[in-house]
Design a protein around this motif. Structure first.
Motif, PDB file in Angstrom:
ATOM      1  N   VAL A  99       0.482  -1.299  -0.243  1.00 20.34           N
ATOM      2  CA  VAL A  99      -0.211   0.127  -0.406  1.00 20.34           C
ATOM      3  C   VAL A  99       1.320   0.993   0.089  1.00 20.34           C
ATOM      4  CG1 VAL A  99      -2.167   0.958   1.307  1.00 20.34           C
ATOM      5  CG2 VAL A  99      -2.005  -1.190   1.031  1.00 20.34           C
ATOM      6  N   LEU A 100       2.079   1.353   0.788  1.00 23.58           N
ATOM      7  CA  LEU A 100       2.681   2.195   0.791  1.00 23.58           C
ATOM      8  C   LEU A 100       3.450   2.617  -0.744  1.00 23.58           C
ATOM      9  CD1 LEU A 100       4.398   1.316   4.830  1.00 23.58           C
ATOM     10  CD2 LEU A 100       2.688   4.096   3.719  1.00 23.58           C
ATOM     11  N   LEU A 101       4.177   1.610  -1.365  1.00 19.94           N
ATOM     12  CA  LEU A 101       4.319   1.984  -2.370  1.00 19.94           C
ATOM     13  C   LEU A 101       3.695   2.492  -3.960  1.00 19.94           C
ATOM     14  CD1 LEU A 101       7.531   1.408  -3.711  1.00 19.94           C
ATOM     15  CD2 LEU A 101       6.802  -0.682  -4.221  1.00 19.94           C
ATOM     16  N   ALA A 102       2.652   1.895  -3.414  1.00 17.90           N
ATOM     17  CA  ALA A 102       1.137   2.301  -4.393  1.00 17.90           C
ATOM     18  C   ALA A 102       0.646   3.533  -4.322  1.00 17.90           C
ATOM     19  CB  ALA A 102      -0.161   1.536  -4.567  1.00 17.90           C
ATOM     20  N   VAL A 103       1.152   4.000  -3.054  1.00 19.92           N
ATOM     21  CA  VAL A 103      -0.166   5.353  -2.666  1.00 19.92           C
ATOM     22  C   VAL A 103       1.532   6.519  -2.729  1.00 19.92           C
ATOM     23  CG1 VAL A 103      -1.894   4.999  -0.970  1.00 19.92           C
ATOM     24  CG2 VAL A 103       0.314   5.260  -0.074  1.00 19.92           C
ATOM     25  N   GLY A 104       2.610   6.021  -2.648  1.00 17.33           N
ATOM     26  CA  GLY A 104       3.851   7.011  -2.682  1.00 17.33           C
ATOM     27  C   GLY A 104       3.901   6.919  -4.174  1.00 17.33           C
ATOM     28  N   LYS A 105       3.584   6.211  -5.234  1.00 16.50           N
ATOM     29  CA  LYS A 105       3.842   6.839  -6.446  1.00 16.50           C
ATOM     30  C   LYS A 105       2.751   7.089  -7.009  1.00 16.50           C
ATOM     31  CE  LYS A 105       6.966   3.003  -7.765  1.00 16.50           C
ATOM     32  NZ  LYS A 105       8.276   3.479  -8.910  1.00 16.50           N
ATOM     33  N   ARG A 244       7.646   5.554  -0.125  1.00 15.95           N
ATOM     34  CA  ARG A 244       7.497   4.653  -1.596  1.00 15.95           C
ATOM     35  C   ARG A 244       9.153   3.599  -0.451  1.00 15.95           C
ATOM     36  NH1 ARG A 244       7.275   8.712  -4.751  1.00 15.95           N
ATOM     37  NH2 ARG A 244       9.625   9.438  -4.865  1.00 15.95           N
ATOM     38  N   SER A 245      10.312   4.293   0.420  1.00 18.84           N
ATOM     39  CA  SER A 245      10.978   3.857   0.422  1.00 18.84           C
ATOM     40  C   SER A 245      10.791   2.837   1.812  1.00 18.84           C
ATOM     41  CB  SER A 245      12.562   5.014   1.315  1.00 18.84           C
ATOM     42  OG  SER A 245      12.054   6.173   1.805  1.00 18.84           O
ATOM     43  N   MET A 246       9.678   3.337   2.292  1.00 20.78           N
ATOM     44  CA  MET A 246       9.005   2.595   3.523  1.00 20.78           C
ATOM     45  C   MET A 246       8.149   0.325   2.185  1.00 20.78           C
ATOM     46  SD  MET A 246       8.057   5.016   6.298  1.00 20.78           S
ATOM     47  CE  MET A 246       6.575   5.923   5.214  1.00 20.78           C
ATOM     48  N   GLY A 247       7.814   1.636   1.699  1.00 22.80           N
ATOM     49  CA  GLY A 247       6.897   0.243   0.926  1.00 22.80           C
ATOM     50  C   GLY A 247       7.749  -0.719   0.848  1.00 22.80           C
ATOM     51  N   ALA A 248       8.820  -0.043  -0.281  1.00 20.49           N
ATOM     52  CA  ALA A 248      10.123  -1.156  -0.597  1.00 20.49           C
ATOM     53  C   ALA A 248      11.328  -1.617   0.501  1.00 20.49           C
ATOM     54  CB  ALA A 248      10.959  -0.429  -1.402  1.00 20.49           C
ATOM     55  N   THR A 249      11.313  -1.345   1.726  1.00 19.48           N
ATOM     56  CA  THR A 249      11.500  -1.620   2.489  1.00 19.48           C
ATOM     57  C   THR A 249      10.791  -3.405   3.448  1.00 19.48           C
ATOM     58  OG1 THR A 249      12.759   0.089   3.876  1.00 19.48           O
ATOM     59  CG2 THR A 249      12.562  -1.644   4.936  1.00 19.48           C
ATOM     60  N   CYS A 250       9.934  -2.559   3.179  1.00 16.89           N
ATOM     61  CA  CYS A 250       8.881  -3.856   3.936  1.00 16.89           C
ATOM     62  C   CYS A 250       8.644  -5.319   3.262  1.00 16.89           C
ATOM     63  CB  CYS A 250       7.516  -3.399   4.380  1.00 16.89           C
ATOM     64  SG  CYS A 250       6.850  -2.573   5.777  1.00 16.89           S
ATOM     65  N   LEU A 251       8.743  -4.815   1.610  1.00 17.15           N
ATOM     66  CA  LEU A 251       8.535  -5.899   0.837  1.00 17.15           C
ATOM     67  C   LEU A 251       9.780  -7.039   0.489  1.00 17.15           C
ATOM     68  CD1 LEU A 251       6.267  -3.828  -1.539  1.00 17.15           C
ATOM     69  CD2 LEU A 251       5.665  -5.563  -0.172  1.00 17.15           C
ATOM     70  N   ALA A 252      10.982  -5.754   0.804  1.00 15.08           N
ATOM     71  CA  ALA A 252      12.167  -6.008   0.667  1.00 15.08           C
ATOM     72  C   ALA A 252      12.869  -7.596   2.022  1.00 15.08           C
ATOM     73  CB  ALA A 252      13.493  -5.325  -0.107  1.00 15.08           C
ATOM     74  N   ALA A 253      12.758  -6.956   3.222  1.00 16.17           N
ATOM     75  CA  ALA A 253      13.035  -7.483   4.073  1.00 16.17           C
ATOM     76  C   ALA A 253      12.093  -8.680   4.716  1.00 16.17           C
ATOM     77  CB  ALA A 253      13.079  -5.769   5.663  1.00 16.17           C
ATOM     78  N   ILE A 254      10.352  -8.409   4.485  1.00 13.71           N
ATOM     79  CA  ILE A 254       9.816  -9.294   5.217  1.00 13.71           C
ATOM     80  C   ILE A 254      10.287 -10.966   4.749  1.00 13.71           C
ATOM     81  CG2 ILE A 254       7.698 -10.229   5.521  1.00 13.71           C
ATOM     82  CD1 ILE A 254       6.953  -7.071   6.516  1.00 13.71           C
TER      83      ILE A 254
END
Length: 367
Positions: A99-105, A244-254
């Motif tokens: 969601v964070l990645l999408a709304v940021g985009k 966007r950076s928070m969204g990318a972090t979650c999707l990569a780290a989890i």
């Protein structure tokens, strides 16, 4: 020692004593929450620390400033108190990241905050603080003398102006007690695996927690942090870029065993207050987290005094409550914060968030 790189504006990394103390300013609430999470769920602490270490370094270099990397406190708090299992926490983090990645985009961060309302977001913070305080009491009840002694140490240090340092001292004392019980662990690389602590499981609780967390993240981790970037560091960073950076972090780290992570105005301010002025603080802290990941064994964690963990959660809960009420102005906003917080404790945070948002909308439309 420093070097420069350009990201929009000229920025640099420095590795000085100020950057080192500034790095500690961002670990005051991070480490207690991570230790508590690892002690109460199936999460792998070494993998979590690797995630924090890597992304501290990544975003410190990318933004060229002491960008904060923190746990998503609503989701982590719900997991600590038993409302979410680690698989549910992982699913909520992946959903929040998407969601964070999408709304940021799409540039929708500001619009989302206006719909929810800041008092509701602050109410969620207060609810998590109350839940953590409740958990702290339960953990401390097993060894009341140790808990009282720990609280006395924290109180004394706070009175003489070392409130933040008191948390690190208590954490260090608990770690020392664990080492005395188990012996010094042998450094070991965390296992490389996909979802090492459990496959994500989407549930109603995970969905409710995600909704509540997104309200906090949009307000505190995106908008408030973007404002502080300008106020403290004279940097123009948009809330949508942070989203966007928070969204990318979650999707990569989890998937590699991490937990939901975000930026945060509190961590950014903490780094600044302790002297950090460049992304060098992130690199220093990231290397520190990676070093801790090598020795954070299960046996060491199991030996960590539970009553000391309760003391740490008391401090974190009080800090969250302070942050929730500090910016609140007006009786109506105060009532929403208290109402959402109380309902979150009595029922659950998701229900409190939805009902609070409805109440905010009704009251705003009548104003």
């Amino acid at each position: 020692m420093d070097y420069s790189r350009g990201i929009g504006t000229q920025s640099k990394l420095e590795f000085t004593a100020n950057e080192l103390t500034g790095a500690l300013g961002d670990s005051v609430t991070v480490l207690p929450l991570l230790v508590a999470l690892a002690a109460t769920t199936s999460v792998s602490l070494p993998h979590v620390l690797v995630g924090f270490g890597v992304f501290q370094i990544v975003w410190g270099i990318y933004y060229g400033m002491p960008m904060s990397i923190e746990p998503m406190k609503a989701l982590i708090g719900l997991a600590i108190v038993g409302s979410l299992s680690y698989p549910e926490l992982a699913a909520a983090g992946l959903l929040a990241g998407g969601v964070l990645l999408a709304v940021g985009k799409l540039g929708l961060v500001g619009q989302l905050q206006r719909v929810v309302g800041e008092p509701v977001i602050r109410g969620v913070q207060f609810a998590v603080a109350l839940l953590l305080l409740e958990a702290a009491v339960g953990l401390s009840a097993g060894n009341v003398p140790v808990a009282v002694a720990g609280l006395a140490v924290v109180g004394c240090l706070a009175l003489v102006g070392y409130r933040a340092a008191s948390v690190l001292l208590i954490l260090g004392l608990g770690g020392a007690a664990a080492v005395a019980t188990t012996g010094m662990p042998t450094p070991r690389l965390p296992e490389l695996a996909l979802f090492p602590a459990g496959t994500p499981t989407l549930s109603a609780g995970a969905l409710e927690g995600t909704v509540a967390q997104l309200g906090m993240t949009v307000g505190n981790a995106a908008i408030a942090t973007a404002l502080l970037c300008g106020d403290l560091y004279d940097r123009d960073v948009s809330p949508d870029a942070l989203s966007r950076s928070m969204g990318a972090t979650c999707l990569a780290a989890i998937p590699i065993g991490g937990v939901p992570m975000c930026h945060g105005s509190g961590g950014l301010a903490g780094k600044y207050a302790f002297g950090a002025r460049t992304g060098g603080a992130n690199v220093i802290l990231g290397v520190g987290y990676l070093a801790l990941a090598l020795v954070a064994t299960g046996a060491l964690l199991a030996a960590f005094p539970v009553a000391v963990l309760g003391v740490l959660l008391v401090v974190v809960s009080l800090e969250l409550a302070r942050a929730a009420f500090e910016p609140v102005a007006g009786h109506r906003s105060l009532a929403i914060v208290i109402g959402v917080g109380s309902l979150g404790l009595a029922v659950n945070v998701g229900v409190a968030f939805v009902l609070g948002a409805i109440a905010f909308w009704v009251l705003s439309s009548r104003a």
